[in-house]
Design a protein around this motif. Structure first.
Motif, PDB file in Angstrom:
ATOM      1  N   VAL A  18       0.834  -1.201   0.000  1.00 47.34           N
ATOM      2  CA  VAL A  18       0.000   0.000   0.000  1.00 47.34           C
ATOM      3  C   VAL A  18       0.868   1.251   0.000  1.00 47.34           C
ATOM      4  O   VAL A  18       0.571   2.231  -0.703  1.00 47.34           O
ATOM      5  CB  VAL A  18      -0.966  -0.003   1.197  1.00 47.34           C
ATOM      6  CG1 VAL A  18      -1.725   1.322   1.282  1.00 47.34           C
ATOM      7  CG2 VAL A  18      -1.952  -1.162   1.088  1.00 47.34           C
ATOM      8  N   ASN A  19       1.966   1.237   0.735  1.00 43.97           N
ATOM      9  CA  ASN A  19       2.894   2.372   0.727  1.00 43.97           C
ATOM     10  C   ASN A  19       3.431   2.614  -0.679  1.00 43.97           C
ATOM     11  O   ASN A  19       3.558   3.762  -1.127  1.00 43.97           O
ATOM     12  CB  ASN A  19       4.055   2.118   1.691  1.00 43.97           C
ATOM     13  CG  ASN A  19       3.634   2.185   3.141  1.00 43.97           C
ATOM     14  OD1 ASN A  19       2.608   2.769   3.476  1.00 43.97           O
ATOM     15  ND2 ASN A  19       4.426   1.578   4.014  1.00 43.97           N
ATOM     16  N   TRP A  20       3.759   1.547  -1.378  1.00 49.00           N
ATOM     17  CA  TRP A  20       4.280   1.663  -2.742  1.00 49.00           C
ATOM     18  C   TRP A  20       3.210   2.231  -3.672  1.00 49.00           C
ATOM     19  O   TRP A  20       3.471   3.143  -4.469  1.00 49.00           O
ATOM     20  CB  TRP A  20       4.751   0.294  -3.233  1.00 49.00           C
ATOM     21  CG  TRP A  20       5.324   0.309  -4.614  1.00 49.00           C
ATOM     22  CD1 TRP A  20       6.617   0.544  -4.974  1.00 49.00           C
ATOM     23  CD2 TRP A  20       4.608   0.080  -5.843  1.00 49.00           C
ATOM     24  NE1 TRP A  20       6.766   0.479  -6.344  1.00 49.00           N
ATOM     25  CE2 TRP A  20       5.536   0.196  -6.901  1.00 49.00           C
ATOM     26  CE3 TRP A  20       3.285  -0.214  -6.142  1.00 49.00           C
ATOM     27  CZ2 TRP A  20       5.189   0.033  -8.227  1.00 49.00           C
ATOM     28  CZ3 TRP A  20       2.919  -0.371  -7.473  1.00 49.00           C
ATOM     29  CH2 TRP A  20       3.865  -0.245  -8.494  1.00 49.00           C
ATOM     30  N   VAL A  21       1.994   1.716  -3.562  1.00 48.95           N
ATOM     31  CA  VAL A  21       0.894   2.197  -4.398  1.00 48.95           C
ATOM     32  C   VAL A  21       0.652   3.683  -4.162  1.00 48.95           C
ATOM     33  O   VAL A  21       0.394   4.448  -5.098  1.00 48.95           O
ATOM     34  CB  VAL A  21      -0.388   1.390  -4.117  1.00 48.95           C
ATOM     35  CG1 VAL A  21      -1.595   2.033  -4.800  1.00 48.95           C
ATOM     36  CG2 VAL A  21      -0.232  -0.055  -4.578  1.00 48.95           C
ATOM     37  N   ASP A  22       0.759   4.121  -2.921  1.00 52.49           N
ATOM     38  CA  ASP A  22       0.472   5.511  -2.564  1.00 52.49           C
ATOM     39  C   ASP A  22       1.433   6.488  -3.222  1.00 52.49           C
ATOM     40  O   ASP A  22       1.126   7.678  -3.339  1.00 52.49           O
ATOM     41  CB  ASP A  22       0.513   5.664  -1.042  1.00 52.49           C
ATOM     42  CG  ASP A  22      -0.080   6.976  -0.570  1.00 52.49           C
ATOM     43  OD1 ASP A  22      -1.169   7.351  -1.071  1.00 52.49           O
ATOM     44  OD2 ASP A  22       0.535   7.638   0.277  1.00 52.49           O
ATOM     45  N   ASP A  23       2.575   6.004  -3.675  1.00 55.87           N
ATOM     46  CA  ASP A  23       3.553   6.857  -4.340  1.00 55.87           C
ATOM     47  C   ASP A  23       3.339   6.930  -5.855  1.00 55.87           C
ATOM     48  O   ASP A  23       4.163   7.522  -6.566  1.00 55.87           O
ATOM     49  CB  ASP A  23       4.971   6.345  -4.069  1.00 55.87           C
ATOM     50  CG  ASP A  23       5.436   6.647  -2.653  1.00 55.87           C
ATOM     51  OD1 ASP A  23       4.967   7.657  -2.086  1.00 55.87           O
ATOM     52  OD2 ASP A  23       6.252   5.880  -2.114  1.00 55.87           O
ATOM     53  N   HIS A  24       2.260   6.338  -6.355  1.00 57.49           N
ATOM     54  CA  HIS A  24       2.021   6.292  -7.792  1.00 57.49           C
ATOM     55  C   HIS A  24       0.666   6.902  -8.145  1.00 57.49           C
ATOM     56  O   HIS A  24      -0.179   7.117  -7.274  1.00 57.49           O
ATOM     57  CB  HIS A  24       2.112   4.839  -8.288  1.00 57.49           C
ATOM     58  CG  HIS A  24       3.488   4.275  -8.194  1.00 57.49           C
ATOM     59  ND1 HIS A  24       4.033   3.850  -6.995  1.00 57.49           N
ATOM     60  CD2 HIS A  24       4.457   4.099  -9.124  1.00 57.49           C
ATOM     61  CE1 HIS A  24       5.271   3.424  -7.204  1.00 57.49           C
ATOM     62  NE2 HIS A  24       5.545   3.567  -8.483  1.00 57.49           N
ATOM     63  N   VAL A  25       0.484   7.165  -9.424  1.00 59.56           N
ATOM     64  CA  VAL A  25      -0.697   7.877  -9.906  1.00 59.56           C
ATOM     65  C   VAL A  25      -1.632   6.912 -10.626  1.00 59.56           C
ATOM     66  O   VAL A  25      -1.197   6.163 -11.511  1.00 59.56           O
ATOM     67  CB  VAL A  25      -0.296   9.021 -10.856  1.00 59.56           C
ATOM     68  CG1 VAL A  25      -1.534   9.719 -11.405  1.00 59.56           C
ATOM     69  CG2 VAL A  25       0.601  10.024 -10.131  1.00 59.56           C
ATOM     70  N   PHE A  26      -2.904   6.951 -10.261  1.00 62.81           N
ATOM     71  CA  PHE A  26      -3.936   6.175 -10.948  1.00 62.81           C
ATOM     72  C   PHE A  26      -4.474   6.975 -12.137  1.00 62.81           C
ATOM     73  O   PHE A  26      -4.377   8.194 -12.177  1.00 62.81           O
ATOM     74  CB  PHE A  26      -5.085   5.862  -9.994  1.00 62.81           C
ATOM     75  CG  PHE A  26      -4.805   4.748  -9.020  1.00 62.81           C
ATOM     76  CD1 PHE A  26      -5.415   3.512  -9.171  1.00 62.81           C
ATOM     77  CD2 PHE A  26      -3.941   4.939  -7.953  1.00 62.81           C
ATOM     78  CE1 PHE A  26      -5.169   2.492  -8.269  1.00 62.81           C
ATOM     79  CE2 PHE A  26      -3.686   3.924  -7.047  1.00 62.81           C
ATOM     80  CZ  PHE A  26      -4.307   2.697  -7.215  1.00 62.81           C
ATOM     81  N   MET A  56      -4.580   1.269 -12.156  1.00 64.30           N
ATOM     82  CA  MET A  56      -3.138   1.339 -12.367  1.00 64.30           C
ATOM     83  C   MET A  56      -2.622  -0.077 -12.575  1.00 64.30           C
ATOM     84  O   MET A  56      -2.925  -0.977 -11.774  1.00 64.30           O
ATOM     85  CB  MET A  56      -2.429   1.990 -11.176  1.00 64.30           C
ATOM     86  CG  MET A  56      -0.914   2.102 -11.361  1.00 64.30           C
ATOM     87  SD  MET A  56      -0.112   2.956  -9.970  1.00 64.30           S
ATOM     88  CE  MET A  56      -0.335   1.768  -8.651  1.00 64.30           C
ATOM     89  N   LEU A  57      -1.869  -0.284 -13.635  1.00 62.63           N
ATOM     90  CA  LEU A  57      -1.339  -1.608 -13.935  1.00 62.63           C
ATOM     91  C   LEU A  57      -0.347  -2.036 -12.858  1.00 62.63           C
ATOM     92  O   LEU A  57       0.483  -1.242 -12.404  1.00 62.63           O
ATOM     93  CB  LEU A  57      -0.643  -1.593 -15.295  1.00 62.63           C
ATOM     94  CG  LEU A  57      -0.326  -2.953 -15.943  1.00 62.63           C
ATOM     95  CD1 LEU A  57      -1.622  -3.695 -16.264  1.00 62.63           C
ATOM     96  CD2 LEU A  57       0.500  -2.745 -17.205  1.00 62.63           C
ATOM     97  N   ASP A  83      -7.885   8.675  -2.453  1.00 66.15           N
ATOM     98  CA  ASP A  83      -6.684   8.443  -1.643  1.00 66.15           C
ATOM     99  C   ASP A  83      -6.515   6.937  -1.449  1.00 66.15           C
ATOM    100  O   ASP A  83      -7.378   6.275  -0.853  1.00 66.15           O
ATOM    101  CB  ASP A  83      -6.844   9.138  -0.295  1.00 66.15           C
ATOM    102  CG  ASP A  83      -5.601   9.050   0.578  1.00 66.15           C
ATOM    103  OD1 ASP A  83      -4.763   8.148   0.351  1.00 66.15           O
ATOM    104  OD2 ASP A  83      -5.474   9.865   1.507  1.00 66.15           O
ATOM    105  N   ALA A  84      -5.402   6.389  -1.936  1.00 60.93           N
ATOM    106  CA  ALA A  84      -5.190   4.942  -1.857  1.00 60.93           C
ATOM    107  C   ALA A  84      -5.158   4.441  -0.422  1.00 60.93           C
ATOM    108  O   ALA A  84      -5.470   3.272  -0.156  1.00 60.93           O
ATOM    109  CB  ALA A  84      -3.892   4.563  -2.569  1.00 60.93           C
ATOM    110  N   ARG A  85      -4.797   5.296   0.516  1.00 62.47           N
ATOM    111  CA  ARG A  85      -4.741   4.879   1.922  1.00 62.47           C
ATOM    112  C   ARG A  85      -6.110   4.907   2.602  1.00 62.47           C
ATOM    113  O   ARG A  85      -6.301   4.268   3.643  1.00 62.47           O
ATOM    114  CB  ARG A  85      -3.786   5.779   2.706  1.00 62.47           C
ATOM    115  CG  ARG A  85      -2.323   5.635   2.312  1.00 62.47           C
ATOM    116  CD  ARG A  85      -1.452   6.479   3.211  1.00 62.47           C
ATOM    117  NE  ARG A  85      -0.057   6.413   2.834  1.00 62.47           N
ATOM    118  CZ  ARG A  85       0.770   5.450   3.210  1.00 62.47           C
ATOM    119  NH1 ARG A  85       0.319   4.460   3.952  1.00 62.47           N
ATOM    120  NH2 ARG A  85       2.033   5.460   2.833  1.00 62.47           N
ATOM    121  N   GLN A  86      -7.052   5.633   2.003  1.00 60.60           N
ATOM    122  CA  GLN A  86      -8.367   5.785   2.623  1.00 60.60           C
ATOM    123  C   GLN A  86      -9.482   5.083   1.847  1.00 60.60           C
ATOM    124  O   GLN A  86     -10.514   4.738   2.436  1.00 60.60           O
ATOM    125  CB  GLN A  86      -8.718   7.274   2.739  1.00 60.60           C
ATOM    126  CG  GLN A  86      -7.733   8.083   3.563  1.00 60.60           C
ATOM    127  CD  GLN A  86      -7.723   7.667   5.024  1.00 60.60           C
ATOM    128  OE1 GLN A  86      -8.762   7.322   5.581  1.00 60.60           O
ATOM    129  NE2 GLN A  86      -6.562   7.700   5.648  1.00 60.60           N
TER     130      GLN A  86
END
Length: 245
Positions: A44-52, A65-66, A226-229
């Motif tokens: 999840v931390n890694w995903v949060d650094d990327h753009v959908f 996001m692929l 927000d990927a975290r929420q």
């Protein structure tokens, strides 16, 4: 895209995770694995650094996001070792994975998004299996799991319903079928719910993608970009030859 850190164990997925069966009706099963990822927080931390990106050419009601190749390969390995045979598959010929975030409010949905859906349907289902998976990467169960359905109507009525959901605008579709706008609920005049998998942190569910299913979105006010929420999932898709009878 930033490199995806591999867990200290060397495996993205927990090799000790147990598989349980959930009957879906009509002889179908979902395969459920809890504690699926070895280090879900790191992913999840890694995903949060990327753009959908918006799912503009896809019926998915949100952003996509692929997934990076190492994660896709690891997910396919888990599918091959623990799931494929149980779903009736023999050999995987195509697979991909993506991260998904449900973000659209109910009033923005198109008629095809008011219904449950199938991921892919093989022209020859006796020889080809299109399997799918969803990994819940959110801690709040109110964001919803997955429901499975069977049609209540005839094959001809079903074909017309699905075609009209693609072609008609919202008011015309609602007038013809009496289906209210919004996310699919626990059933309607055309579909009966046969099973539900509750959302749980790091729970992974595999199933035959030809079975009608839908995300359980009963609290759209909780959806977030927000990927975290938000309702973050990792979705996998697998085209397989069928096991020999």
């Amino acid at each position: 895209m930033l490199p995806l850190p591999r867990p200290a164990s060397g495996s993205f997925f927990n090799p000790q995770a147990q598989v349980r069966r959930l009957p879906l009706g009509d002889g179908q099963y979902a395969l459920v694995i809890d504690d699926a990822l070895a280090e879900p927080e790191a992913l999840v931390n890694w995903v949060d650094d990327h753009v959908f990106e918006p799912a503009e050419d896809n019926a998915y009601p949100g952003q996509l996001m692929l997934a990076p190749p190492p994660l896709t390969e690891s997910l396919d390995g888990l599918f091959m070792q623990k799931v494929r045979g149980a779903l009736g598959g023999r050999r995987t010929v195509e697979r991909y994975a993506r991260f998904s975030l449900v973000t659209q409010p109910p009033q923005a949905l198109r008629p095809c998004q008011w219904l449950c859906h199938r991921d892919r349907v093989a022209a020859d289902p006796g020889r080809v299996l299109f399997a799918a998976s969803v990994l819940y990467l959110f801690p709040d169960p109110r964001l919803g799991g997955t429901r499975f359905f069977r049609p209540r109507c005839s094959a001809a009525e079903l074909e017309r319903l699905l075609a009209d959901a693609q072609e008609l605008d919202g008011p015309a579709f609602q007038a013809r079928y009496g289906i209210a706008p919004g996310y699919m609920g626990a059933g309607n005049a055309y579909f009966e719910c046969t099973a539900e998998v509750a959302a749980a942190w790091n729970r992974l569910v595999f199933y035959d993608g030809a079975v009608f299913h839908s995300a359980v979105i009963e609290r759209p006010d909780l959806l977030s970009e927000d990927a975290r929420q938000g309702r973050l999932t990792l979705n996998g898709f697998y085209a397989c030859t069928r096991a020999l009878a």
